[in-house]
Design a protein around this motif. Structure first.
Motif, PDB file in Angstrom:
ATOM      1  N   ILE A 152      -4.201  58.639   2.764  1.00 19.55           N
ATOM      2  CA  ILE A 152      -2.978  58.696   3.569  1.00 19.55           C
ATOM      3  C   ILE A 152      -3.316  59.200   4.968  1.00 19.55           C
ATOM      4  CG2 ILE A 152      -0.701  59.768   3.806  1.00 19.55           C
ATOM      5  CD1 ILE A 152      -0.699  60.029   0.705  1.00 19.55           C
ATOM      6  N   GLY A 153      -4.020  60.324   5.024  1.00 14.72           N
ATOM      7  CA  GLY A 153      -4.420  60.875   6.315  1.00 14.72           C
ATOM      8  C   GLY A 153      -5.358  59.973   7.085  1.00 14.72           C
ATOM      9  N   ASP A 154      -6.236  59.271   6.361  1.00 12.81           N
ATOM     10  CA  ASP A 154      -7.137  58.329   7.026  1.00 12.81           C
ATOM     11  C   ASP A 154      -6.334  57.274   7.784  1.00 12.81           C
ATOM     12  OD1 ASP A 154      -9.174  59.721   5.805  1.00 12.81           O
ATOM     13  OD2 ASP A 154      -9.641  58.153   4.336  1.00 12.81           O
ATOM     14  N   ALA A 155      -5.317  56.713   7.120  1.00 16.90           N
ATOM     15  CA  ALA A 155      -4.514  55.651   7.735  1.00 16.90           C
ATOM     16  C   ALA A 155      -3.747  56.163   8.946  1.00 16.90           C
ATOM     17  CB  ALA A 155      -3.558  55.068   6.703  1.00 16.90           C
ATOM     18  N   ILE A 156      -3.199  57.367   8.833  1.00 17.68           N
ATOM     19  CA  ILE A 156      -2.453  57.955   9.949  1.00 17.68           C
ATOM     20  C   ILE A 156      -3.380  58.198  11.134  1.00 17.68           C
ATOM     21  CG2 ILE A 156      -1.236  60.037  10.710  1.00 17.68           C
ATOM     22  CD1 ILE A 156      -0.055  60.186   7.842  1.00 17.68           C
ATOM     23  N   ASP A 157      -4.508  58.823  10.874  1.00 14.15           N
ATOM     24  CA  ASP A 157      -5.462  59.159  11.936  1.00 14.15           C
ATOM     25  C   ASP A 157      -6.003  57.903  12.612  1.00 14.15           C
ATOM     26  OD1 ASP A 157      -7.425  60.289  13.551  1.00 14.15           O
ATOM     27  OD2 ASP A 157      -8.062  61.710  12.039  1.00 14.15           O
ATOM     28  N   ASP A 158      -6.360  56.897  11.816  1.00 10.56           N
ATOM     29  CA  ASP A 158      -6.909  55.670  12.393  1.00 10.56           C
ATOM     30  C   ASP A 158      -5.908  55.006  13.334  1.00 10.56           C
ATOM     31  OD1 ASP A 158      -9.183  56.128  10.940  1.00 10.56           O
ATOM     32  OD2 ASP A 158      -8.815  54.550   9.451  1.00 10.56           O
ATOM     33  N   PHE A 159      -4.644  55.006  12.944  1.00  7.40           N
ATOM     34  CA  PHE A 159      -3.616  54.388  13.783  1.00  7.40           C
ATOM     35  C   PHE A 159      -3.416  55.172  15.078  1.00  7.40           C
ATOM     36  CE2 PHE A 159       0.948  54.434  14.954  1.00  7.40           C
ATOM     37  CZ  PHE A 159       1.024  53.155  15.473  1.00  7.40           C
ATOM     38  N   VAL A 160      -3.259  56.481  14.967  1.00  6.45           N
ATOM     39  CA  VAL A 160      -3.004  57.300  16.158  1.00  6.45           C
ATOM     40  C   VAL A 160      -4.200  57.265  17.102  1.00  6.45           C
ATOM     41  CG1 VAL A 160      -2.508  59.632  16.984  1.00  6.45           C
ATOM     42  CG2 VAL A 160      -1.371  58.780  14.918  1.00  6.45           C
ATOM     43  N   SER A 161      -5.396  57.326  16.549  1.00  9.12           N
ATOM     44  CA  SER A 161      -6.596  57.348  17.382  1.00  9.12           C
ATOM     45  C   SER A 161      -6.800  56.039  18.143  1.00  9.12           C
ATOM     46  CB  SER A 161      -7.820  57.630  16.508  1.00  9.12           C
ATOM     47  OG  SER A 161      -7.713  58.895  15.886  1.00  9.12           O
ATOM     48  N   ALA A 162      -6.241  54.949  17.623  1.00 10.63           N
ATOM     49  CA  ALA A 162      -6.419  53.636  18.246  1.00 10.63           C
ATOM     50  C   ALA A 162      -5.421  53.369  19.367  1.00 10.63           C
ATOM     51  CB  ALA A 162      -6.300  52.533  17.192  1.00 10.63           C
ATOM     52  N   GLN A 163      -4.471  54.279  19.598  1.00 14.70           N
ATOM     53  CA  GLN A 163      -3.452  54.054  20.617  1.00 14.70           C
ATOM     54  C   GLN A 163      -4.048  54.107  22.019  1.00 14.70           C
ATOM     55  OE1 GLN A 163      -0.167  53.199  19.751  1.00 14.70           O
ATOM     56  NE2 GLN A 163      -1.338  53.082  17.832  1.00 14.70           N
ATOM     57  N   GLU A 164      -3.618  53.187  22.856  1.00 12.47           N
ATOM     58  CA  GLU A 164      -4.032  53.206  24.249  1.00 12.47           C
ATOM     59  C   GLU A 164      -3.040  54.012  25.073  1.00 12.47           C
ATOM     60  OE1 GLU A 164      -4.368  49.141  25.446  1.00 12.47           O
ATOM     61  OE2 GLU A 164      -6.105  48.741  24.145  1.00 12.47           O
ATOM     62  N   GLY A 165      -3.452  54.446  26.247  1.00 14.15           N
ATOM     63  CA  GLY A 165      -2.570  55.224  27.110  1.00 14.15           C
ATOM     64  C   GLY A 165      -2.726  56.713  26.851  1.00 14.15           C
ATOM     65  N   GLU A 166      -1.678  57.473  27.119  1.00  9.56           N
ATOM     66  CA  GLU A 166      -1.722  58.920  26.954  1.00  9.56           C
ATOM     67  C   GLU A 166      -2.147  59.276  25.527  1.00  9.56           C
ATOM     68  OE1 GLU A 166       1.271  62.714  27.740  1.00  9.56           O
ATOM     69  OE2 GLU A 166       2.071  60.934  26.734  1.00  9.56           O
ATOM     70  N   PRO A 167      -3.216  60.044  25.366  1.00  7.57           N
ATOM     71  CA  PRO A 167      -3.641  60.412  24.009  1.00  7.57           C
ATOM     72  C   PRO A 167      -2.627  61.334  23.346  1.00  7.57           C
ATOM     73  CG  PRO A 167      -4.951  61.594  25.645  1.00  7.57           C
ATOM     74  CD  PRO A 167      -4.125  60.597  26.394  1.00  7.57           C
ATOM     75  N   LEU A 168      -2.450  61.144  22.064  1.00  7.40           N
ATOM     76  CA  LEU A 168      -1.544  61.968  21.277  1.00  7.40           C
ATOM     77  C   LEU A 168      -2.349  62.744  20.248  1.00  7.40           C
ATOM     78  CD1 LEU A 168       1.320  59.365  20.673  1.00  7.40           C
ATOM     79  CD2 LEU A 168       1.197  61.122  22.461  1.00  7.40           C
ATOM     80  N   GLY A 169      -2.001  64.014  20.071  1.00 10.69           N
ATOM     81  CA  GLY A 169      -2.720  64.855  19.130  1.00 10.69           C
ATOM     82  C   GLY A 169      -1.985  64.964  17.803  1.00 10.69           C
ATOM     83  N   ILE A 170      -2.742  65.006  16.725  1.00 11.06           N
ATOM     84  CA  ILE A 170      -2.175  65.190  15.385  1.00 11.06           C
ATOM     85  C   ILE A 170      -2.325  66.655  15.001  1.00 11.06           C
ATOM     86  CG2 ILE A 170      -2.293  64.521  12.960  1.00 11.06           C
ATOM     87  CD1 ILE A 170      -3.758  61.963  13.863  1.00 11.06           C
ATOM     88  N   LEU A 171      -1.206  67.318  14.731  1.00 14.89           N
ATOM     89  CA  LEU A 171      -1.286  68.707  14.309  1.00 14.89           C
ATOM     90  C   LEU A 171      -2.066  68.821  13.001  1.00 14.89           C
ATOM     91  CD1 LEU A 171       0.660  69.530  16.545  1.00 14.89           C
ATOM     92  CD2 LEU A 171       1.852  70.944  14.878  1.00 14.89           C
ATOM     93  N   GLU A 172      -2.911  69.820  12.914  1.00 11.86           N
ATOM     94  CA  GLU A 172      -3.719  70.025  11.719  1.00 11.86           C
ATOM     95  C   GLU A 172      -3.285  71.252  10.923  1.00 11.86           C
ATOM     96  OE1 GLU A 172      -7.816  70.059  12.889  1.00 11.86           O
ATOM     97  OE2 GLU A 172      -7.762  67.988  13.636  1.00 11.86           O
ATOM     98  N   ASP A 173      -2.555  72.161  11.554  1.00 12.97           N
ATOM     99  CA  ASP A 173      -2.151  73.387  10.863  1.00 12.97           C
ATOM    100  C   ASP A 173      -0.935  73.176   9.957  1.00 12.97           C
ATOM    101  OD1 ASP A 173      -4.165  74.792  12.074  1.00 12.97           O
ATOM    102  OD2 ASP A 173      -2.905  75.561  13.709  1.00 12.97           O
ATOM    103  N   TYR A 174      -0.225  72.073  10.143  1.00 16.23           N
ATOM    104  CA  TYR A 174       0.982  71.790   9.350  1.00 16.23           C
ATOM    105  C   TYR A 174       0.854  70.381   8.791  1.00 16.23           C
ATOM    106  CZ  TYR A 174       2.443  75.964  11.736  1.00 16.23           C
ATOM    107  OH  TYR A 174       2.484  77.255  12.204  1.00 16.23           O
ATOM    108  N   VAL A 175       0.990  70.262   7.469  1.00 14.85           N
ATOM    109  CA  VAL A 175       0.686  68.997   6.794  1.00 14.85           C
ATOM    110  C   VAL A 175       1.778  68.673   5.778  1.00 14.85           C
ATOM    111  CG1 VAL A 175      -1.792  69.331   7.095  1.00 14.85           C
ATOM    112  CG2 VAL A 175      -0.696  70.164   4.996  1.00 14.85           C
ATOM    113  N   GLY A 176       1.667  67.481   5.185  1.00 14.62           N
ATOM    114  CA  GLY A 176       2.578  67.105   4.118  1.00 14.62           C
ATOM    115  C   GLY A 176       2.204  67.795   2.817  1.00 14.62           C
ATOM    116  N   HIS A 177       2.948  67.453   1.757  1.00 17.72           N
ATOM    117  CA  HIS A 177       2.803  68.232   0.530  1.00 17.72           C
ATOM    118  C   HIS A 177       3.375  67.483  -0.665  1.00 17.72           C
ATOM    119  CE1 HIS A 177       7.148  69.160   1.060  1.00 17.72           C
ATOM    120  NE2 HIS A 177       6.821  69.227   2.341  1.00 17.72           N
TER     121      HIS A 177
END
Length: 277
Positions: A152-177
């Motif tokens: 699940i996290g792999d898919a989310i990270d791969d999508f966000v990391s591939a975005q062009e333009g202003e980079p967006l950060g994925i919070l790591e201290d707060y996650v799903g459950h």
């Protein structure tokens, strides 16, 4: 002494159906809260609208009183990422509001969140919300074929990391459950890629999948109210979340009115609703 991992709860179809009831009440309550999020409205007023829907359905809030939390929703504005306490803040044009809520029906929990941009959206804020929402759906879609929770996290990270333009950060201290007879349960559902596969996905598992993205640094801190999480650099944040069940027939988005049909369609995934017993 060695300690094992927290035990994962596996739900029966009947229990998943109860969670679906809670998810539908929650979806209605979030609809009402989103409609109330207008310029000039306070976050406390939005909380009251949400609470009224739960009361009408005889559902309980799983947020209010949780470790002392004083409200039925978390209302986090702009640089507040998550766990904001509703109060006297008056919404202004362009505010980025995260509404996170949940409820309990006959002992079974739901949890879901949306980002609402009040009034006129800054294009960069709209992009932030749109990417976060699609990241959530990509994570849910990955679950349909996942062997391990970490995919699940792999898919989310791969999508966000591939975005062009202003980079967006994925919070790591707060996650799903995990979720079920309690709101927060094992396992953690990370929103980013790691070398850890996580537990094997099995029927009966239910997850709250909730990526949180920021327009700047992922560093955060908690305010003096001991709840509200804010970005260190003041950058704006977005959160989207759904409760999702895995059963023998597939996956089912319990907190979406349509069970996830529209959100999953772009990825060729069709949700599998359970029939009432």
């Amino acid at each position: 002494m060695a300690f094992g991992q927290p035990k994962i709860e596996y739900k029966s179809n009947a229990q998943i159906l109860k969670m679906r009831e809670a998810g539908l009440v929650l979806a209605e309550a979030l609809d009402a809260a989103e409609a109330a999020a207008q310029v000039g409205t306070t976050t406390a007023e939005i909380d009251a609208v949400f609470a009224a829907v739960l009361k009408r359905h005889g559902a309980q809030s799983n947020f209010k009183g949780y470790h002392g939390f004083p409200a039925t929703i978390c209302a986090s504005v702009n640089h507040e990422v998550v766990h904001g306490i509703p109060g006297g803040y008056v919404l202004a044009d362009g505010d980025v509001l995260k509404i996170d809520g949940g409820c309990i029906v006959e002992g079974w929990h739901s949890d879901s969140a949306r980002t609402v941009i009040v009034g006129t959206a800054d294009p960069a804020d709209q992009r932030l919300s749109d990417v976060t929402q699609e990241a959530m759906w990509r994570g849910i879609a990955a679950l349909a074929e996942a062997r391990f929770v970490g995919q699940i996290g792999d898919a989310i990270d791969d999508f966000v990391s591939a975005q062009e333009g202003e980079p967006l950060g994925i919070l790591e201290d707060y996650v799903g459950h995990g979720i079920g007879s309690e709101m927060h349960m094992a396992p953690d559902v990370l929103n980013y890629r790691t070398g850890h596969r996580g537990p094997r996905v099995k029927p009966g598992m239910c997850f709250a999948i909730e990526p949180m993205l920021v327009r700047g640094s992922i560093e955060t801190h908690v305010l003096q109210d001991e709840w509200t999480v804010v970005t260190d650099d003041g950058a704006r944040a977005s959160q989207w979340e759904h409760t999702v069940a895995v059963h023998l027939g597939g996956i089912w988005v319990l907190s979406a009115h349509d069970g996830g049909e529209a959100g999953l369609a772009p990825f060729g995934v069709k949700p599998s609703p359970l029939q009432k017993l």
